[in-house]
Scaffold this motif. Structure first.
Motif, PDB file in Angstrom:
ATOM      1  N   ALA A 119      -3.880  10.169  -8.709  1.00 60.34           N
ATOM      2  CA  ALA A 119      -3.271  10.787  -7.448  1.00 60.34           C
ATOM      3  C   ALA A 119      -1.932  11.332  -7.547  1.00 60.34           C
ATOM      4  CB  ALA A 119      -3.772  10.112  -6.275  1.00 60.34           C
ATOM      5  N   ILE A 120      -0.973  10.059  -7.961  1.00 60.86           N
ATOM      6  CA  ILE A 120       0.304  10.311  -8.232  1.00 60.86           C
ATOM      7  C   ILE A 120       0.668  11.296  -9.007  1.00 60.86           C
ATOM      8  CG2 ILE A 120       2.502   9.274  -8.731  1.00 60.86           C
ATOM      9  CD1 ILE A 120       1.112   6.556  -7.839  1.00 60.86           C
ATOM     10  N   ASN A 121       0.189  11.449 -10.404  1.00 56.91           N
ATOM     11  CA  ASN A 121       0.180  12.133 -11.324  1.00 56.91           C
ATOM     12  C   ASN A 121      -0.103  13.680 -11.038  1.00 56.91           C
ATOM     13  OD1 ASN A 121       0.862  10.186 -13.059  1.00 56.91           O
ATOM     14  ND2 ASN A 121      -1.188  10.020 -14.113  1.00 56.91           N
ATOM     15  N   SER A 122      -1.128  13.808 -10.111  1.00 55.27           N
ATOM     16  CA  SER A 122      -1.510  15.037  -9.667  1.00 55.27           C
ATOM     17  C   SER A 122      -0.780  15.730  -8.476  1.00 55.27           C
ATOM     18  CB  SER A 122      -3.045  15.171  -9.225  1.00 55.27           C
ATOM     19  OG  SER A 122      -3.746  14.811 -10.313  1.00 55.27           O
ATOM     20  N   GLY A 123       0.211  14.643  -7.852  1.00 50.31           N
ATOM     21  CA  GLY A 123       0.884  15.262  -6.713  1.00 50.31           C
ATOM     22  C   GLY A 123       0.282  14.917  -5.405  1.00 50.31           C
ATOM     23  N   LEU A 124      -0.897  14.198  -5.588  1.00 53.44           N
ATOM     24  CA  LEU A 124      -1.758  14.215  -4.189  1.00 53.44           C
ATOM     25  C   LEU A 124      -1.471  12.923  -3.573  1.00 53.44           C
ATOM     26  CD1 LEU A 124      -5.283  15.179  -5.984  1.00 53.44           C
ATOM     27  CD2 LEU A 124      -3.600  16.817  -4.721  1.00 53.44           C
ATOM     28  N   TYR A 125      -0.503  13.015  -2.511  1.00 50.23           N
ATOM     29  CA  TYR A 125       0.157  11.654  -1.967  1.00 50.23           C
ATOM     30  C   TYR A 125      -0.881  11.626  -0.691  1.00 50.23           C
ATOM     31  CZ  TYR A 125       3.745  12.366  -5.368  1.00 50.23           C
ATOM     32  OH  TYR A 125       4.503  12.661  -6.706  1.00 50.23           O
ATOM     33  N   ASP A 126      -1.367  12.321  -0.210  1.00 55.32           N
ATOM     34  CA  ASP A 126      -2.152  12.046   1.054  1.00 55.32           C
ATOM     35  C   ASP A 126      -3.485  11.614   0.404  1.00 55.32           C
ATOM     36  OD1 ASP A 126      -2.494  12.706   3.869  1.00 55.32           O
ATOM     37  OD2 ASP A 126      -4.374  13.629   3.270  1.00 55.32           O
ATOM     38  N   ARG A 127      -3.893  11.764  -0.630  1.00 53.77           N
ATOM     39  CA  ARG A 127      -5.115  11.219  -1.322  1.00 53.77           C
ATOM     40  C   ARG A 127      -4.593   9.667  -1.684  1.00 53.77           C
ATOM     41  NH1 ARG A 127      -9.874   9.312  -1.068  1.00 53.77           N
ATOM     42  NH2 ARG A 127     -10.972   8.917  -3.280  1.00 53.77           N
ATOM     43  N   TYR A 128      -3.484   9.706  -2.212  1.00 54.62           N
ATOM     44  CA  TYR A 128      -2.934   8.241  -2.815  1.00 54.62           C
ATOM     45  C   TYR A 128      -2.889   7.453  -1.409  1.00 54.62           C
ATOM     46  CZ  TYR A 128       0.558   4.618  -3.476  1.00 54.62           C
ATOM     47  OH  TYR A 128       1.214   3.449  -3.612  1.00 54.62           O
ATOM     48  N   ASP A 129      -2.254   7.814  -0.131  1.00 53.53           N
ATOM     49  CA  ASP A 129      -2.388   6.869   0.778  1.00 53.53           C
ATOM     50  C   ASP A 129      -3.660   6.415   1.148  1.00 53.53           C
ATOM     51  OD1 ASP A 129      -0.848   5.848   2.987  1.00 53.53           O
ATOM     52  OD2 ASP A 129      -1.847   7.176   4.343  1.00 53.53           O
ATOM     53  N   ASP A 130      -4.877   7.420   1.222  1.00 58.83           N
ATOM     54  CA  ASP A 130      -6.151   6.868   1.513  1.00 58.83           C
ATOM     55  C   ASP A 130      -6.726   5.759   0.607  1.00 58.83           C
ATOM     56  OD1 ASP A 130      -6.573   8.636   3.461  1.00 58.83           O
ATOM     57  OD2 ASP A 130      -7.296  10.329   2.204  1.00 58.83           O
ATOM     58  N   LEU A 131      -6.254   5.962  -0.734  1.00 61.58           N
ATOM     59  CA  LEU A 131      -6.722   5.023  -1.715  1.00 61.58           C
ATOM     60  C   LEU A 131      -6.073   3.523  -1.574  1.00 61.58           C
ATOM     61  CD1 LEU A 131      -6.861   7.542  -4.836  1.00 61.58           C
ATOM     62  CD2 LEU A 131      -8.657   6.248  -3.780  1.00 61.58           C
ATOM     63  N   GLN A 132      -4.744   3.782  -1.422  1.00 62.35           N
ATOM     64  CA  GLN A 132      -4.106   2.433  -1.229  1.00 62.35           C
ATOM     65  C   GLN A 132      -4.424   1.697  -0.113  1.00 62.35           C
ATOM     66  OE1 GLN A 132      -1.381   1.274   0.812  1.00 62.35           O
ATOM     67  NE2 GLN A 132      -1.029   2.977   2.069  1.00 62.35           N
ATOM     68  N   ARG A 133      -4.882   2.371   0.947  1.00 61.48           N
ATOM     69  CA  ARG A 133      -5.324   1.657   2.252  1.00 61.48           C
ATOM     70  C   ARG A 133      -6.616   1.148   1.719  1.00 61.48           C
ATOM     71  NH1 ARG A 133      -3.203   3.728   7.347  1.00 61.48           N
ATOM     72  NH2 ARG A 133      -1.336   4.977   6.717  1.00 61.48           N
TER      73      ARG A 133
END
Length: 217
Positions: A119-133
């Motif tokens: 997600a980080i590599n793709s610039g999908l930070y909203d998705r990153y936030d979902d995943l880290q939660r």
């Protein structure tokens, strides 16, 4: 196994309002219309008022006399206060979960870490936030203490996605990469079943007060 929480009508309204804030549909300092919420959910204004009052008491909204409620801003000072509470609780949950996590649970943690990196590599930070939660929830849910899990869930609501919508992209990337390196270390410690090290690392490193200045942490 923790019992599922019963959601009252007020709870559903509460979740709806926080979803609006997370999605950026209600921005900081924006007025929250009691009637609009009631109309959108086809409910009376009573549960809406109850949810607004709870959100105000918890610090998400601010009540302005004769004007109603606005979305409260969230700054570094607020984040530091949350970190001071969340770090020890999240660390304790990891300590309790260390001996209770199944091999499948740990595989899931590793999968989520790798997914966050993508997600980080793709610039999908909203998705990153979902995943880290989801990453943190994976071990918190295995800690065997329903009250502790609930407290952590409540505290995590302070870190709404609005931060991921507002921060500069280069800052988001830097923060996310650093946080995910820490997630990798957390996975490694779970593989070792080292509860004491997990507690100290999550409390003192991952939720270090130095990271509180990054509202999108």
């Amino acid at each position: 196994m923790a019992k599922a929480r019963y959601l009252s009508l007020k709870d559903h309204v509460y979740a709806h309002i926080t979803d609006l804030i997370n999605a950026g549909k209600l921005g900081e300092f924006e007025h929250v219309s009691e009637q609009s919420i009631a109309d959108a959910l086809s409910v009376s204004r009573t549960p809406v008022r109850e949810a607004l009052m709870q959100l105000s008491e918890e610090g998400y909204l601010e009540r302005i006399p004769r004007k109603g409620f606005i979305v409260r801003g969230f700054n570094e000072s607020d984040a530091r206060e949350v970190f001071e509470i969340l770090g020890p609780l999240d660390g304790r949950a990891a300590l309790l979960a260390a001996g209770r996590m199944s091999d499948d649970n740990i595989v899931q943690l590793s999968f989520l870490h790798n997914s966050m990196q993508l997600a980080i590599n793709s610039g999908l930070y909203d998705r990153y936030d979902d995943l880290q939660r989801e990453f943190h929830q994976t071990y918190v849910q295995q800690c065997g203490n329903a009250h502790l899990s609930e407290y952590i869930e409540d505290l995590n609501r302070f870190f709404m996605k609005r931060a991921y919508l507002q921060a500069e992209t280069d800052i988001l990337e830097k923060n996310a990469r650093q946080a995910n390196r820490e997630h990798a270390h957390i996975v490694a410690l779970f593989k070792k079943r080292d509860g004491e090290a997990l507690q100290a690392y999550i409390r003192d490193v991952h939720w270090s007060l130095e990271n509180a200045k990054y509202l999108s942490w």
